[in-house]
Every structure is written in structure tokens, then in C-alpha cells.
Design a protein around this motif. Structure first.
Motif, PDB file in Angstrom:
ATOM      1  N   GLY A 137      11.758  -4.924 -13.646  1.00  0.00           N
ATOM      2  CA  GLY A 137      11.638  -5.405 -12.264  1.00  0.00           C
ATOM      3  C   GLY A 137      11.975  -6.873 -12.195  1.00  0.00           C
ATOM      4  O   GLY A 137      13.123  -7.266 -12.326  1.00  0.00           O
ATOM      5  N   LEU A 138      10.936  -7.707 -12.051  1.00  0.00           N
ATOM      6  CA  LEU A 138      11.157  -9.144 -11.959  1.00  0.00           C
ATOM      7  C   LEU A 138      11.589  -9.740 -13.293  1.00  0.00           C
ATOM      8  O   LEU A 138      12.186 -10.814 -13.335  1.00  0.00           O
ATOM      9  CB  LEU A 138       9.876  -9.841 -11.482  1.00  0.00           C
ATOM     10  CG  LEU A 138       9.421  -9.506 -10.058  1.00  0.00           C
ATOM     11  CD1 LEU A 138       8.077 -10.164  -9.774  1.00  0.00           C
ATOM     12  CD2 LEU A 138      10.454  -9.938  -9.036  1.00  0.00           C
ATOM     13  N   ASN A 226       4.107  -0.714 -12.604  1.00  0.00           N
ATOM     14  CA  ASN A 226       3.475  -1.153 -11.358  1.00  0.00           C
ATOM     15  C   ASN A 226       2.411  -0.151 -10.912  1.00  0.00           C
ATOM     16  O   ASN A 226       2.092   0.807 -11.609  1.00  0.00           O
ATOM     17  CB  ASN A 226       4.528  -1.393 -10.274  1.00  0.00           C
ATOM     18  CG  ASN A 226       5.299  -0.126  -9.924  1.00  0.00           C
ATOM     19  OD1 ASN A 226       4.842   0.994 -10.174  1.00  0.00           O
ATOM     20  ND2 ASN A 226       6.480  -0.298  -9.347  1.00  0.00           N
ATOM     21  N   VAL A 227       1.877  -0.372  -9.716  1.00  0.00           N
ATOM     22  CA  VAL A 227       0.776   0.462  -9.237  1.00  0.00           C
ATOM     23  C   VAL A 227       1.202   1.913  -9.064  1.00  0.00           C
ATOM     24  O   VAL A 227       0.393   2.835  -9.243  1.00  0.00           O
ATOM     25  CB  VAL A 227       0.196  -0.110  -7.920  1.00  0.00           C
ATOM     26  CG1 VAL A 227       1.210  -0.038  -6.782  1.00  0.00           C
ATOM     27  CG2 VAL A 227      -1.100   0.589  -7.540  1.00  0.00           C
ATOM     28  N   TYR A 228       2.475   2.162  -8.778  1.00  0.00           N
ATOM     29  CA  TYR A 228       2.941   3.528  -8.599  1.00  0.00           C
ATOM     30  C   TYR A 228       3.063   4.250  -9.941  1.00  0.00           C
ATOM     31  O   TYR A 228       2.803   5.458 -10.040  1.00  0.00           O
ATOM     32  CB  TYR A 228       4.264   3.539  -7.838  1.00  0.00           C
ATOM     33  CG  TYR A 228       4.125   2.891  -6.478  1.00  0.00           C
ATOM     34  CD1 TYR A 228       3.406   3.518  -5.464  1.00  0.00           C
ATOM     35  CD2 TYR A 228       4.651   1.629  -6.222  1.00  0.00           C
ATOM     36  CE1 TYR A 228       3.232   2.925  -4.227  1.00  0.00           C
ATOM     37  CE2 TYR A 228       4.480   1.016  -4.989  1.00  0.00           C
ATOM     38  CZ  TYR A 228       3.771   1.670  -3.996  1.00  0.00           C
ATOM     39  OH  TYR A 228       3.590   1.069  -2.773  1.00  0.00           O
ATOM     40  N   HIS A 274       4.434 -13.514 -14.425  1.00  0.00           N
ATOM     41  CA  HIS A 274       4.799 -12.103 -14.400  1.00  0.00           C
ATOM     42  C   HIS A 274       4.977 -11.547 -12.997  1.00  0.00           C
ATOM     43  O   HIS A 274       5.906 -10.780 -12.731  1.00  0.00           O
ATOM     44  CB  HIS A 274       3.724 -11.262 -15.111  1.00  0.00           C
ATOM     45  CG  HIS A 274       3.854 -11.238 -16.600  1.00  0.00           C
ATOM     46  ND1 HIS A 274       4.790 -10.496 -17.262  1.00  0.00           N
ATOM     47  CD2 HIS A 274       3.137 -11.871 -17.561  1.00  0.00           C
ATOM     48  CE1 HIS A 274       4.662 -10.661 -18.567  1.00  0.00           C
ATOM     49  NE2 HIS A 274       3.664 -11.496 -18.774  1.00  0.00           N
ATOM     50  N   ASP A 275       4.054 -11.913 -12.091  1.00  0.00           N
ATOM     51  CA  ASP A 275       3.979 -11.163 -10.835  1.00  0.00           C
ATOM     52  C   ASP A 275       3.107 -11.944  -9.859  1.00  0.00           C
ATOM     53  O   ASP A 275       2.193 -12.668 -10.279  1.00  0.00           O
ATOM     54  CB  ASP A 275       3.341  -9.788 -11.132  1.00  0.00           C
ATOM     55  CG  ASP A 275       3.389  -8.847  -9.956  1.00  0.00           C
ATOM     56  OD1 ASP A 275       2.461  -8.911  -9.126  1.00  0.00           O
ATOM     57  OD2 ASP A 275       4.337  -8.059  -9.849  1.00  0.00           O
ATOM     58  N   ARG A 309       6.726 -17.689  -7.308  1.00  0.00           N
ATOM     59  CA  ARG A 309       5.961 -16.535  -7.770  1.00  0.00           C
ATOM     60  C   ARG A 309       4.654 -16.973  -8.410  1.00  0.00           C
ATOM     61  O   ARG A 309       3.581 -16.393  -8.158  1.00  0.00           O
ATOM     62  CB  ARG A 309       6.813 -15.753  -8.779  1.00  0.00           C
ATOM     63  CG  ARG A 309       6.195 -14.470  -9.302  1.00  0.00           C
ATOM     64  CD  ARG A 309       6.954 -13.970 -10.525  1.00  0.00           C
ATOM     65  NE  ARG A 309       8.392 -13.949 -10.299  1.00  0.00           N
ATOM     66  CZ  ARG A 309       9.296 -13.826 -11.284  1.00  0.00           C
ATOM     67  NH1 ARG A 309       8.904 -13.748 -12.549  1.00  0.00           N
ATOM     68  NH2 ARG A 309      10.586 -13.795 -11.016  1.00  0.00           N
ATOM     69  N   ILE A 310       4.716 -18.014  -9.223  1.00  0.00           N
ATOM     70  CA  ILE A 310       3.530 -18.498  -9.928  1.00  0.00           C
ATOM     71  C   ILE A 310       2.513 -19.068  -8.944  1.00  0.00           C
ATOM     72  O   ILE A 310       1.304 -18.802  -9.044  1.00  0.00           O
ATOM     73  CB  ILE A 310       3.938 -19.560 -10.968  1.00  0.00           C
ATOM     74  CG1 ILE A 310       4.750 -18.906 -12.082  1.00  0.00           C
ATOM     75  CG2 ILE A 310       2.714 -20.276 -11.533  1.00  0.00           C
ATOM     76  CD1 ILE A 310       5.484 -19.884 -12.963  1.00  0.00           C
ATOM     77  N   ARG A 311       2.997 -19.836  -7.968  1.00  0.00           N
ATOM     78  CA  ARG A 311       2.095 -20.411  -6.969  1.00  0.00           C
ATOM     79  C   ARG A 311       1.373 -19.318  -6.187  1.00  0.00           C
ATOM     80  O   ARG A 311       0.172 -19.424  -5.900  1.00  0.00           O
ATOM     81  CB  ARG A 311       2.878 -21.326  -6.025  1.00  0.00           C
ATOM     82  CG  ARG A 311       1.989 -22.168  -5.123  1.00  0.00           C
ATOM     83  CD  ARG A 311       2.794 -23.187  -4.342  1.00  0.00           C
ATOM     84  NE  ARG A 311       3.264 -24.284  -5.190  1.00  0.00           N
ATOM     85  CZ  ARG A 311       4.516 -24.464  -5.566  1.00  0.00           C
ATOM     86  NH1 ARG A 311       5.457 -23.624  -5.164  1.00  0.00           N
ATOM     87  NH2 ARG A 311       4.853 -25.481  -6.328  1.00  0.00           N
TER      88      ARG A 311
END
Length: 444
Positions: A137-138, A226-228, A274-275, A309-311
Motif C-alpha cells: 500500500g503506502l 489492513n482492517v479488511y 507506516h500509516d 502522514r506522520i503528523r
């Protein structure tokens, strides 16, 4: 004054019982039950329609129209040939270290003589076939290929399949670095499938429209997602074994005023990268360290590549600096939090780490950052998330082994214990159980 990029939670003077602390520590909003209803029809469609459904969902979710789910052998060879030499060397060293650890951890068969003539042996037998999920993904995760595959190989699993999402940028194949890692490990069965449909494909197997088996069902599915993916793993558990329902990554750092604020901030940022749902938690009795870490976060987040993303991760409700009365209270907090990754950066860090009860992995002292474990420590980075470390361990060679008890008694040993078997059979009102023993010793 600039607002700190992470909130504070003050637990000084708070009760230290696990129930209170579990309610107080920060958590991400992650509703696997809601996701379950979204993935249920996907898994059912794959079970009923096989590769046709897998290909349809791949086109819908990944924007890639594939002719086949299987990655060609030539694509694996080409990916390995094109792998950057420095990345190859790093992967080879990671493989060597992880294999060294996993080989040492493999359980050995053990025989216990219960009585003369009566033994129980526990044999550790690998599952026959596994499906290993590598997210895409990312970020790109060739290291997750290593962390999945090596323990399965060291367990002795004979059939290993890997799947990773199809990528539009690479002609519908998984990222070439992931393919190269598979080739480096000798894994030839690789699929360009991601999400819930990949988990269902492994759990149920998949046939094409002519009824030919394209993907054989597996015994165990492992790997983060991921959640799925987590919801699909929950749905198929029981049909297959799973390692865990992995959610967004998390890190907790237990630190006192001996810690370097720059190190702590860098480590929190490394997992927030990461996310946007990644959790970063500092637990400390030092207000001075808390303030210093906040200042370091301000500077370092602005300077790093994935700052937006980190923020978002650091400012989310799942992240916080938690103030406690002392290191003893901090231990209570981190045991209640049950981090995926827990760093101990305190005086007497080894002694403090020895008292941790709940964590996926513990990183001791200033020179063992989580990033080391992500790649080259020799440990595994596929770990329980979201507080599940209080009941689940990380992926290891044991994940792919089953203990089988082998019972061997001779006539004398059975005769000696027969009265106890008969007494317990009568107590449980299961007389036929006792008769199965007494039938072997008919009255003269």
C-alpha cells in the motif's frame, strides 16, 4: 506558541489496576466488526466463484485487469536479476539472521515415560501448506516476505504460497522488490492478489470457470494487512488457522530522564511513518523528557519525507505522551497497553524489560530501536497489535507447527491403570469408556 504534535495524558496518581489503565491508554478507532460485514460478501463470492471473483475484485479495488492471478516464473527471475545489489545484500543478511533465530526456536519432539511400559510422545509436525500475505500500500515490504517465509521454511512446511496486491505501476504484478525477495527465498508460487479476496482465495482455494483448481487451499494464513485483511482472517478462522488479526502498527516507549529525547522522538516517528492510524506512545515519569521529546518531534516531523502522514498519526487519538509517577507505574501502563513494539529506555533497562509481561517484542536500551527489529535484528516483525499482545505472540516457527501426542502403553501398564480409568468413566456416566479398557482383560 506552536502546538505540540502529540497530546498528553496525565496518569500521575491514577489507580494502577489493569482495567483502569486499559480504559485510559490511547487506542485507534478500528472496527473490525464493521469491516467484517463488508468483506463477508467478498469472501463468499471467492468461495463460490473462485478466480473469476478474485479477478473482478482485483480490478475493482486495485484498478488492474489481470488475465491470471499467478505471477509468472520469469517475472520472479527478472525481479531478482534487477534487484539493487545493496538491497540484495541487506535482504540476504536479514534472511541469515532470521533463519538463525527461527532454527534455534524450533521445538523438538519429546518423550515422557509416565510409568514403566507407558509413554507419551509429543511430536511437532509442520502444517502441509501455508498462504502468506505481504501487504502493498503506502510502503513496500520485502522484509515481510522474509518474516513470513523463513519461519515456515524452518518449520518444514512443504508447500508455501505468497500473495501481495497487484500494482498498476508494475503491469499488474506485485512490487518487484517483493518478487525479488520471494525468488531469493526460493518461493515459486506467488500471486498478485490483495485484500480480503486474497485471504478467501487461500482459505477456500480457487478454481477457474472450467473447474480447474488454480489455487489450492491452505492450512494456515499469516501476515499483516489492513482492517479488511484482518476482518477476512477473522471470517475464515476455523476453516484455516491464522496468526493474528493484525491492525495498524503501534510502538510504546517507556523512558525516564536517562533517555535521549532525540532517540525517543526518532523512534516514535519511525512507526508513525507506516500509516495515519499508526500509534506512537511515550510513557515517562519525566516532564522534562516529555517536553524535550515534543520539541524534537516538532523539528523532526517537519524534516522527514512522509511528514503529513506522520503528523496525522502523532496527532491522532491513538498516540500520546503518558505521564506517570515513576518507572514502576510506567511498567503497569505498558503492560496494560500491550504494545506491538515496546522500547525500554530507562536506567537498568534490562531489569525493567525482564518485568514486562505483555508485548509483541521488547527492545532494550538505547541501541535497540524498533527499526532494527523491523529488518535485521533476527527477531520477527509480524507481531500482535492493538493490545492483543496480552494473549497472542508474534509469528514464529511455532506458528506453523502442531503438537501431536503419541500414546504407547503395553499390556502391563494398561492393566495397572485400568481401575482408575473405570472409576472416572463411571463418575462421568460414560460406561462404554471403561468397557473399552475392561474388554481387553476379560474375566477368566
Amino acid at each position: 506558541m506552536t502546538t505540540a504534535p502529540i497530546r498528553r495524558i496525565d496518569l500521575r496518581g491514577a489507580p494502577l489496576d489493569p482495567a483502569t489503565l486499559r480504559a485510559a491508554v490511547p487506542r485507534a478507532d478500528l472496527d473490525v466488526a464493521e469491516a467484517l460485514e463488508k468483506v463477508r460478501p467478498i469472501c463468499e463470492a471467492v468461495r463460490e466463484r473462485g478466480t473469476a471473483a478474485v479477478l473482478e475484485y482485483t480490478e475493482r479495488f486495485d484498478g488492474v485487469a489481470l488475465a491470471s492471478v499467478r505471477v509468472p516464473a520469469q517475472a520472479l527471475a527478472d525481479a531478482l536479476d534487477g534487484l539493487d545489489p545493496q538491497v540484495r545484500a541487506a535482504l540476504e543478511e536479514t534472511i541469515r539472521r532470521v533463519r538463525l533465530v527461527q532454527r534455534s526456536l524450533r521445538r523438538q519432539d519429546a518423550t515422557t515415560q509416565v510409568v514403566p511400559g507407558g509413554t507419551v510422545t509429543e511430536r511437532w509436525v509442520p502444517v502441509g501448506r501455508v498462504g502468506l500475505y505481504v501487504p502493498g500500500g503506502l510502503a513496500v515490504y520485502p522484509s515481510s516476505v522474509v518474516m513470513n517465509v523463513v519461519p515456515a521454511q524452518e518449520a518444514g512446511v512443504e508447500s508455501i504460497a505468497v500473495t501481495s496486491p497487484a500494482q498498476r505501476d508494475f503491469g499488474g504484478l506485485p512490487h518487484p522488490t517483493i518478487l525479488a525477495a520471494c525468488a531469493l527465498l526460493g518461493v515459486a508460487e506467488v500471486y498478485a492478489v490483495g485484500g480480503a479476496q486474497a485471504i478467501a482465495m487461500f482459505a477456500h482455494g480457487a478454481r477457474d470457470e472450467a473447474g480447474e483448481l488454480v489455487v489450492a487451499p491452505v492450512d494456515v494464513v499469516t501476515g499483516p494487512g489492513n482492517v479488511y485483511v484482518a476482518a477476512a482472517k477473522r471470517l475464515v478462522q476455523g476453516i484455516v488457522g491464522i496468526d493474528a488479526e493484525a491492525g495498524p502498527t503501534d510502538i510504546a516507549v517507556l523512558a525516564d530522564d536517562t533517555a535521549d529525547a532525540g532517540h525517543v522522538a526518532a523512534d516514535l516517528i519511525s512507526q508513525a511513518e507506516h500509516d495515519v492510524l499508526a500509534a506512537a506512545v511515550l510513557v515517562t515519569p519525566s516532564e522534562a523528557l516529555a517536553a524535550a521529546v515534543e520539541r524534537e518531534l516538532q523539528a523532526r516531523v517537519a524534516a522527514t519525507k512522509h511528514s503529513e502522514r506522520i503528523r496525522a498519526a502523532l496527532s491522532g487519538r491513538q498516540s500520546a505522551i503518558v505521564l506517570v509517577d515513576d518507572v514502576e507505574a510506567g511498567l503497569a501502563v505498558v503492560n496494560a497497553y500491550a504494545a506491538e513494539h515496546l522500547e525500554i529506555q530507562t536506567a537498568d533497562a534490562r531489569d525493567v524489560a525482564a518485568r514486562v509481561r505483555n508485548a509483541g517484542a521488547v527492545f532494550v536500551g538505547p541501541h535497540a530501536p524498533v527499526s532494527l527489529g523491523d529488518y535485521c535484528a533476527g527477531s520477527n516483525h509480524i507481531l500482535p497489535t492493538g493490545g492483543s499482545a496480552c494473549h497472542t505472540g508474534g509469528l514464529s516457527v511455532q506458528t506453523f507447527l502442531r503438537g501431536i501426542h503419541v500414546v504407547e502403553y503395553d499390556e502391563a501398564a494398561l492393566r495397572e491403570v485400568a481401575p482408575h480409568v473405570l472409576a472416572l468413566a463411571q463418575a462421568e456416566d460414560l460406561p462404554a469408556h471403561g468397557e473399552a479398557v475392561s474388554a481387553r482383560f476379560p474375566a477368566p
